[in-house]
Scaffold this motif. Structure first.
Motif, PDB file in Angstrom:
ATOM      1  N   THR A 122       0.820  -1.220   0.000  1.00 28.22           N
ATOM      2  CA  THR A 122       0.000   0.000   0.000  1.00 28.22           C
ATOM      3  C   THR A 122       0.854   1.269   0.000  1.00 28.22           C
ATOM      4  O   THR A 122       0.327   2.368   0.160  1.00 28.22           O
ATOM      5  CB  THR A 122      -0.940   0.017   1.219  1.00 28.22           C
ATOM      6  N   ASN A 123       2.159   1.100  -0.162  1.00 23.97           N
ATOM      7  CA  ASN A 123       3.114   2.219  -0.244  1.00 23.97           C
ATOM      8  C   ASN A 123       3.148   3.080   1.013  1.00 23.97           C
ATOM      9  O   ASN A 123       3.432   4.267   0.951  1.00 23.97           O
ATOM     10  CB  ASN A 123       2.845   3.085  -1.467  1.00 23.97           C
ATOM     11  N   VAL A 124       2.851   2.493   2.155  1.00 25.63           N
ATOM     12  CA  VAL A 124       2.963   3.214   3.419  1.00 25.63           C
ATOM     13  C   VAL A 124       4.430   3.287   3.827  1.00 25.63           C
ATOM     14  O   VAL A 124       4.874   4.297   4.374  1.00 25.63           O
ATOM     15  CB  VAL A 124       2.111   2.545   4.516  1.00 25.63           C
ATOM     16  N   VAL A 125       5.180   2.220   3.547  1.00 30.96           N
ATOM     17  CA  VAL A 125       6.621   2.198   3.816  1.00 30.96           C
ATOM     18  C   VAL A 125       7.341   1.971   2.502  1.00 30.96           C
ATOM     19  O   VAL A 125       6.810   1.371   1.570  1.00 30.96           O
ATOM     20  CB  VAL A 125       7.002   1.084   4.831  1.00 30.96           C
ATOM     21  N   SER A 126       8.556   2.478   2.422  1.00 30.45           N
ATOM     22  CA  SER A 126       9.336   2.313   1.191  1.00 30.45           C
ATOM     23  C   SER A 126      10.548   1.419   1.429  1.00 30.45           C
ATOM     24  O   SER A 126      11.596   1.614   0.832  1.00 30.45           O
ATOM     25  CB  SER A 126       9.785   3.681   0.676  1.00 30.45           C
ATOM     26  N   TRP A 127      10.375   0.423   2.299  1.00 29.75           N
ATOM     27  CA  TRP A 127      11.462  -0.501   2.605  1.00 29.75           C
ATOM     28  C   TRP A 127      11.709  -1.420   1.429  1.00 29.75           C
ATOM     29  O   TRP A 127      10.827  -1.658   0.614  1.00 29.75           O
ATOM     30  CB  TRP A 127      11.120  -1.367   3.815  1.00 29.75           C
ATOM     31  N   SER A 128      12.914  -1.965   1.372  1.00 31.97           N
ATOM     32  CA  SER A 128      13.165  -2.999   0.377  1.00 31.97           C
ATOM     33  C   SER A 128      12.493  -4.287   0.839  1.00 31.97           C
ATOM     34  O   SER A 128      12.165  -4.445   2.017  1.00 31.97           O
ATOM     35  CB  SER A 128      14.672  -3.219   0.200  1.00 31.97           C
ATOM     36  N   TRP A 129      12.312  -5.216  -0.114  1.00 31.65           N
ATOM     37  CA  TRP A 129      11.653  -6.478   0.227  1.00 31.65           C
ATOM     38  C   TRP A 129      12.470  -7.279   1.225  1.00 31.65           C
ATOM     39  O   TRP A 129      11.937  -8.088   1.969  1.00 31.65           O
ATOM     40  CB  TRP A 129      11.375  -7.285  -1.039  1.00 31.65           C
ATOM     41  N   ARG A 130      13.764  -7.053   1.253  1.00 27.85           N
ATOM     42  CA  ARG A 130      14.623  -7.738   2.226  1.00 27.85           C
ATOM     43  C   ARG A 130      14.158  -7.446   3.644  1.00 27.85           C
ATOM     44  O   ARG A 130      14.093  -8.328   4.499  1.00 27.85           O
ATOM     45  CB  ARG A 130      16.067  -7.292   2.046  1.00 27.85           C
ATOM     46  N   TRP A 131      13.819  -6.194   3.924  1.00 28.82           N
ATOM     47  CA  TRP A 131      13.396  -5.824   5.281  1.00 28.82           C
ATOM     48  C   TRP A 131      11.928  -6.121   5.528  1.00 28.82           C
ATOM     49  O   TRP A 131      11.513  -6.352   6.670  1.00 28.82           O
ATOM     50  CB  TRP A 131      13.716  -4.359   5.548  1.00 28.82           C
ATOM     51  N   VAL A 132      11.131  -6.124   4.470  1.00 26.06           N
ATOM     52  CA  VAL A 132       9.727  -6.502   4.627  1.00 26.06           C
ATOM     53  C   VAL A 132       9.631  -7.963   5.065  1.00 26.06           C
ATOM     54  O   VAL A 132       8.818  -8.319   5.911  1.00 26.06           O
ATOM     55  CB  VAL A 132       8.957  -6.272   3.303  1.00 26.06           C
ATOM     56  N   LEU A 133      10.484  -8.804   4.501  1.00 29.64           N
ATOM     57  CA  LEU A 133      10.479 -10.228   4.826  1.00 29.64           C
ATOM     58  C   LEU A 133      11.464 -10.583   5.945  1.00 29.64           C
ATOM     59  O   LEU A 133      11.712 -11.763   6.203  1.00 29.64           O
ATOM     60  CB  LEU A 133      10.792 -11.042   3.570  1.00 29.64           C
ATOM     61  N   ALA A 134      11.999  -9.590   6.614  1.00 25.42           N
ATOM     62  CA  ALA A 134      12.979  -9.816   7.688  1.00 25.42           C
ATOM     63  C   ALA A 134      12.473 -10.727   8.808  1.00 25.42           C
ATOM     64  O   ALA A 134      13.252 -11.557   9.288  1.00 25.42           O
ATOM     65  CB  ALA A 134      13.444  -8.485   8.266  1.00 25.42           C
ATOM     66  N   PRO A 135      11.237 -10.636   9.252  1.00 22.19           N
ATOM     67  CA  PRO A 135      10.810 -11.564  10.311  1.00 22.19           C
ATOM     68  C   PRO A 135      10.976 -13.028   9.918  1.00 22.19           C
ATOM     69  O   PRO A 135      11.310 -13.864  10.752  1.00 22.19           O
ATOM     70  CB  PRO A 135       9.334 -11.215  10.529  1.00 22.19           C
ATOM     71  N   VAL A 136      10.789 -13.334   8.648  1.00 18.14           N
ATOM     72  CA  VAL A 136      10.911 -14.720   8.195  1.00 18.14           C
ATOM     73  C   VAL A 136      12.368 -15.154   8.176  1.00 18.14           C
ATOM     74  O   VAL A 136      12.737 -16.183   8.741  1.00 18.14           O
ATOM     75  CB  VAL A 136      10.284 -14.894   6.793  1.00 18.14           C
ATOM     76  N   TRP A 137      13.235 -14.365   7.505  1.00 18.98           N
ATOM     77  CA  TRP A 137      14.619 -14.831   7.380  1.00 18.98           C
ATOM     78  C   TRP A 137      15.395 -14.726   8.688  1.00 18.98           C
ATOM     79  O   TRP A 137      16.314 -15.517   8.920  1.00 18.98           O
ATOM     80  CB  TRP A 137      15.355 -14.196   6.204  1.00 18.98           C
ATOM     81  N   ILE A 138      15.043 -13.801   9.547  1.00 18.12           N
ATOM     82  CA  ILE A 138      15.705 -13.740  10.855  1.00 18.12           C
ATOM     83  C   ILE A 138      15.332 -14.967  11.683  1.00 18.12           C
ATOM     84  O   ILE A 138      16.183 -15.567  12.338  1.00 18.12           O
ATOM     85  CB  ILE A 138      15.350 -12.432  11.586  1.00 18.12           C
ATOM     86  N   THR A 139      14.067 -15.372  11.625  1.00 15.63           N
ATOM     87  CA  THR A 139      13.636 -16.572  12.342  1.00 15.63           C
ATOM     88  C   THR A 139      14.333 -17.817  11.814  1.00 15.63           C
ATOM     89  O   THR A 139      14.779 -18.669  12.584  1.00 15.63           O
ATOM     90  CB  THR A 139      12.105 -16.736  12.223  1.00 15.63           C
ATOM     91  N   ILE A 140      14.456 -17.922  10.494  1.00 15.21           N
ATOM     92  CA  ILE A 140      15.150 -19.069   9.896  1.00 15.21           C
ATOM     93  C   ILE A 140      16.609 -19.095  10.315  1.00 15.21           C
ATOM     94  O   ILE A 140      17.143 -20.151  10.678  1.00 15.21           O
ATOM     95  CB  ILE A 140      14.998 -19.047   8.360  1.00 15.21           C
ATOM     96  N   CYS A 141      17.270 -17.939  10.296  1.00  9.53           N
ATOM     97  CA  CYS A 141      18.682 -17.870  10.706  1.00  9.53           C
ATOM     98  C   CYS A 141      18.848 -18.258  12.177  1.00  9.53           C
ATOM     99  O   CYS A 141      19.783 -18.990  12.525  1.00  9.53           O
ATOM    100  CB  CYS A 141      19.244 -16.475  10.462  1.00  9.53           C
ATOM    101  N   LEU A 142      17.974 -17.783  13.028  1.00 11.39           N
ATOM    102  CA  LEU A 142      18.050 -18.142  14.448  1.00 11.39           C
ATOM    103  C   LEU A 142      17.826 -19.635  14.658  1.00 11.39           C
ATOM    104  O   LEU A 142      18.494 -20.258  15.492  1.00 11.39           O
ATOM    105  CB  LEU A 142      17.041 -17.334  15.254  1.00 11.39           C
ATOM    106  N   ALA A 143      16.913 -20.219  13.899  1.00  9.76           N
ATOM    107  CA  ALA A 143      16.663 -21.654  14.004  1.00  9.76           C
ATOM    108  C   ALA A 143      17.882 -22.454  13.560  1.00  9.76           C
ATOM    109  O   ALA A 143      18.241 -23.460  14.192  1.00  9.76           O
ATOM    110  CB  ALA A 143      15.442 -22.039  13.177  1.00  9.76           C
ATOM    111  N   ILE A 144      18.544 -22.018  12.498  1.00 15.39           N
ATOM    112  CA  ILE A 144      19.749 -22.700  12.023  1.00 15.39           C
ATOM    113  C   ILE A 144      20.864 -22.609  13.050  1.00 15.39           C
ATOM    114  O   ILE A 144      21.549 -23.596  13.330  1.00 15.39           O
ATOM    115  CB  ILE A 144      20.189 -22.126  10.659  1.00 15.39           C
TER     116      ILE A 144
END
Length: 66
Positions: free
Chosen positions: A27-49
């Protein structure tokens, strides 16, 4: 003997944050890159590893196989 089965219904905090960030991005409320939009997912995966690796290494150290 009765067994108790607990089922969890609903989404967790990681899924909720990811969903919220995706909606904010689309909805263009934030102009973050997709890397940071999906950060909760990849941070969780990294912590699990890291946790899995720590458990595996400590298990081998305790058994004296390393």
């Amino acid at each position: 003997m009765q067994s108790r089965v607990t089922s969890y219904k609903g989404i967790g905090i990681i899924e909720a944050l990811t969903f919220l960030f995706i909606i904010l991005k689309l909805t263009n409320v934030v102009s973050w890159s997709w890397r940071w939009v999906l950060a909760p997912v990849w941070i969780t995966i990294c912590l699990a590893i890291v946790l899995f690796g720590t458990v595996m290494i400590s298990g081998r150290l305790v058994k004296g196989k390393w």
